[in-house]
Design a protein around this motif. Structure first.
Motif, short mmCIF file in Angstrom:
data_model
loop_
_atom_site.label_atom_id
_atom_site.label_comp_id
_atom_site.label_asym_id
_atom_site.label_seq_id
_atom_site.Cartn_x
_atom_site.Cartn_y
_atom_site.Cartn_z
N LEU A 32 5.79 1.86 -7.16
CA LEU A 32 6.19 1.58 -8.54
C LEU A 32 5.53 0.30 -9.05
O LEU A 32 5.04 0.24 -10.19
N VAL A 33 5.52 -0.73 -8.21
CA VAL A 33 4.87 -2.00 -8.58
C VAL A 33 3.38 -1.80 -8.79
O VAL A 33 2.77 -2.41 -9.67
N ALA A 34 2.79 -0.90 -7.98
CA ALA A 34 1.35 -0.64 -8.08
C ALA A 34 0.99 0.20 -9.30
O ALA A 34 -0.20 0.38 -9.60
N GLY A 35 2.00 0.72 -10.01
CA GLY A 35 1.73 1.46 -11.24
C GLY A 35 1.86 2.96 -11.13
O GLY A 35 1.49 3.69 -12.06
N LEU A 36 2.39 3.46 -10.00
CA LEU A 36 2.59 4.90 -9.86
C LEU A 36 3.91 5.29 -10.52
O LEU A 36 4.83 4.50 -10.65
N THR A 37 3.99 6.55 -10.91
CA THR A 37 5.27 7.07 -11.37
C THR A 37 6.16 7.30 -10.15
O THR A 37 5.67 7.35 -9.01
N MET A 87 -5.57 7.52 -6.84
CA MET A 87 -5.10 6.18 -6.49
C MET A 87 -6.26 5.29 -6.09
O MET A 87 -7.21 5.72 -5.44
N THR A 88 -6.17 4.03 -6.45
CA THR A 88 -7.21 3.06 -6.08
C THR A 88 -6.89 2.42 -4.74
O THR A 88 -5.76 2.49 -4.24
N MET A 89 -7.88 1.77 -4.17
CA MET A 89 -7.69 1.04 -2.92
C MET A 89 -6.69 -0.09 -3.10
O MET A 89 -5.89 -0.37 -2.21
N LEU A 127 -3.28 -0.69 -1.02
CA LEU A 127 -3.05 -1.94 -0.30
C LEU A 127 -1.72 -2.56 -0.70
O LEU A 127 -0.99 -3.08 0.16
N ILE A 128 -1.37 -2.50 -1.99
CA ILE A 128 -0.08 -3.03 -2.44
C ILE A 128 1.07 -2.32 -1.73
O ILE A 128 2.01 -2.94 -1.23
N ILE A 129 0.99 -1.00 -1.65
CA ILE A 129 2.02 -0.23 -0.95
C ILE A 129 2.06 -0.62 0.52
O ILE A 129 3.13 -0.76 1.11
N GLY A 130 0.90 -0.80 1.12
CA GLY A 130 0.83 -1.21 2.52
C GLY A 130 1.47 -2.56 2.77
O GLY A 130 2.15 -2.77 3.78
N LEU A 131 1.26 -3.50 1.85
CA LEU A 131 1.87 -4.82 1.98
C LEU A 131 3.39 -4.74 1.85
O LEU A 131 4.13 -5.44 2.55
N ASN A 158 0.89 4.47 -15.82
CA ASN A 158 -0.04 5.41 -16.43
C ASN A 158 0.31 6.82 -15.96
O ASN A 158 0.08 7.17 -14.81
N MET A 159 0.84 7.63 -16.86
CA MET A 159 1.31 8.96 -16.49
C MET A 159 0.17 9.89 -16.08
O MET A 159 0.38 10.94 -15.50
N SER A 160 -1.06 9.49 -16.38
CA SER A 160 -2.21 10.34 -16.04
C SER A 160 -2.68 10.13 -14.61
O SER A 160 -3.51 10.89 -14.11
#
Length: 267
Positions: A171-176, A140-142, A146-150, A132-134
């Motif tokens: 990237l997996v969590a949906g960030l650009t 960012m959500t919790m 958490l995905i990035i932390g894992l 989502n480019m927006s």
């Protein structure tokens, strides 16, 4: 210089430093290896200061958040803490096991190879294409944090690269890609800062006894300058070209390290 360049590039500064220490003959005795390992962690101060300077506006925003004057800054801090906790807990619980099993040139070269292949696969079909480019770093959500932390837990294996793991996690969590890189760097301030403070309290005296004050100062300054240059370059490069180059570099590096091990030059 190796620390500063490698810390934020997705190539693993720890892996590079362990190879360099081995080739320089800095690990011939247990005492020498212990001092060299502690030195390598303490000079991270330079890389931390470099990113603090580059992202000073974000740091200011988070400080204002803590004082109750910037809700977005406070939210960002909470996301960074969530992302920091998983690897911190795993590191405290399994640090000795990790050092015994994974702090060697063979495990590092395997991590380089696997990481390189993963990068090439991601480069062929990057999740960021479907992001989502927006989304901004402030929204960012919790769950994303958490995905990035894992993913950062994987970076406890030397050679994986903390920045690579957290960027891929983003990237997996949906960030650009740009947002994943920025969050990775900010998360590094907490992760590296905690590791450096712990090592200074634990082994600071050992480093001063072995190297004095001047050599650690040179290491910190060199780390600062090289990290500043590396981060500025990396942000621009990744925006234009992506991660693929680092995948090929890691595979070549893994092969070269394997040859050194087979020839008995390093090991």
């Amino acid at each position: 210089i190796i620390e500063g360049i490698g810390e934020y590039l997705p190539v693993s500064s720890t892996g590079h430093l362990l190879v360099a220490q081995n080739l320089m003959g800095l690990t011939k005795t247990d005492a020498a290896k212990s001092a060299a390992d502690a030195y390598a962690i303490i000079i991270q101060i330079g890389a931390i200061l470099a990113v603090t300077g580059i992202y000073r506006n974000r740091i200011k925003q988070m400080i204002m958040g803590l004082s109750g004057r910037d809700p977005a800054g406070l939210k960002l801090i909470s996301r960074l803490i969530i992302a920091f906790i998983p690897a911190a807990l795993m590191g405290l619980l399994f640090s000795n096991m990790i050092k015994q099993l994974l702090f060697g040139l063979l495990p590092i070269s395997i991590a380089w190879l696997i990481g390189g292949l993963v990068i090439i696969i991601f480069a062929a079909s990057p999740p960021s294409k479907h992001s989502n480019m927006s989304i901004s770093i402030d929204s960012m959500t919790m769950k994303q944090a958490l995905i990035i932390g894992l993913f950062q837990i994987i970076a406890l294996w030397p050679g994986v690269s903390r920045s690579l793991a957290t960027i891929l996690g983003g990237l997996v969590a949906g960030l650009t890609l740009p947002l994943a890189v920025e969050f990775s760097f900010l998360l590094g301030l907490i992760t590296l800062g905690a590791a450096t403070c712990y090592e200074m309290l634990k082994s600071g005296g050992e480093v001063i006894f072995s190297y004095g004050w001047f050599l650690p100062a040179i290491g910190i300054i060199s780390s600062f300058v090289s990290a500043w240059i590396a981060v500025k370059w990396l942000v621009t490069y990744l925006t234009q070209h992506g991660l693929a180059l680092f995948g090929y570099y890691r595979i070549i590096l893994a092969a070269a390290t394997g040859v050194l091990i087979l020839l008995g030059i390093a090991g």
